[in-house]
Design an enzyme around this catalytic site. Sequence first.
Site, PDB file in Angstrom:
ATOM      1  N   LYS A 293       0.835  -1.205   0.000  1.00 38.91           N
ATOM      2  CA  LYS A 293       0.000   0.000   0.000  1.00 38.91           C
ATOM      3  C   LYS A 293       0.868   1.253   0.000  1.00 38.91           C
ATOM      4  O   LYS A 293       0.444   2.320  -0.454  1.00 38.91           O
ATOM      5  CB  LYS A 293      -0.975  -0.021   1.169  1.00 38.91           C
ATOM      6  CG  LYS A 293      -0.334  -0.153   2.557  1.00 38.91           C
ATOM      7  CD  LYS A 293       0.069   1.175   3.157  1.00 38.91           C
ATOM      8  CE  LYS A 293       0.825   0.966   4.448  1.00 38.91           C
ATOM      9  NZ  LYS A 293       1.252   2.243   5.079  1.00 38.91           N
TER      10      LYS A 293
ATOM     11  N   THR B 261      -3.494   5.505   3.577  1.00 40.73           N
ATOM     12  CA  THR B 261      -2.236   6.088   3.102  1.00 40.73           C
ATOM     13  C   THR B 261      -2.377   6.782   1.754  1.00 40.73           C
ATOM     14  O   THR B 261      -1.566   7.641   1.422  1.00 40.73           O
ATOM     15  CB  THR B 261      -1.132   5.019   3.011  1.00 40.73           C
ATOM     16  OG1 THR B 261      -1.618   3.899   2.284  1.00 40.73           O
ATOM     17  CG2 THR B 261      -0.693   4.561   4.376  1.00 40.73           C
TER      18      THR B 261
END
Length: 333
Positions: free
Chosen positions: A191, A248
Amino acid sequence: MSTQRCAVIGGGAWGTAIADRLARNGHTTTLWAREADVVEAVNTRHENPRFLAGAALTPALRASSDMADALDGVGLVVYAAPSHVLRPVVASGASFLPAHAVLSVATKGIERETMALMTDVVASAAPGHPVVAVSGPSFAVEVAAGQPTAVVAACADADAATLVQSAMSAPEFRVYTSDDVTGVELGGALKNVMALATGILDGLGMGYNPRAALMTRGLAEMTRLGVALGARAETFAGLAGLGDLVLTCTGALSRNRAVGVAIGEGQTLEEALAGKESVAEGVLNTQSAKALADRVGVELPIIDATYRILFEGRAPRAAISELMARELRAERD
């Protein structure tokens, strides 16, 4: 909940937040940091202005730069050192670990030289202990502020995962367990690459459509690589996959996204990283993810494009055009 003697190894933002959480839960907790100013600030002012500015830490937490002191008599150790130094940090304290200690790793990444996941790095550097991966959507500053947060503790040893779950859980910090260590760790590492890529889009001034497309297709790439390496697809729909990806890629506190924004605005990688106190793991993870994909023969177009932008000087707009011009196919291919 029975109390533990705990050590958190790594005095950065995330390590400090975890150590504060454990101490607030009633565990006798020592934060090990190599930086003398961090140790001094935690012990005398109950803060870590270098890495976690503005957070008031519990006076119950103490810090030390002596590894033997930090690990003395511990039942639970949480490693939170950056991925590129995790192996030597763990090895430096391996001889001080009590035989009964459960080890946990909150570092998100893939070791660049070996392609090893962080639990494998810890198990190799300090053999003979169960190792639990902790991952999920968790900005350190929000954990320290008591914002409701949920993460995953993953280990093949169910008792070890449950011990970590019990030690860390609080009304504002919920911990789930899993036995899919590979999926949880890859979700946490990959990610970061997608956050870099999303930041590049934002730096270019692009809108919500491209961001949504990148995140969705990025999750497909994360899942594809994970399954090829033995993870379960459903893990990537959970906290360590989709949850951390959303955080994120959209959160203003994301270091990886911030580096991507700077590159999208025209900075070189070196310029974007200059002066940063904290590590943007996504830069290292981009190299590792590409190498892993090449090794197992998995196609990862977004990660490949991000690699070309970061390390081969490809213009971001050109890389985006190349992604959009790829051969048409079914969504589930």
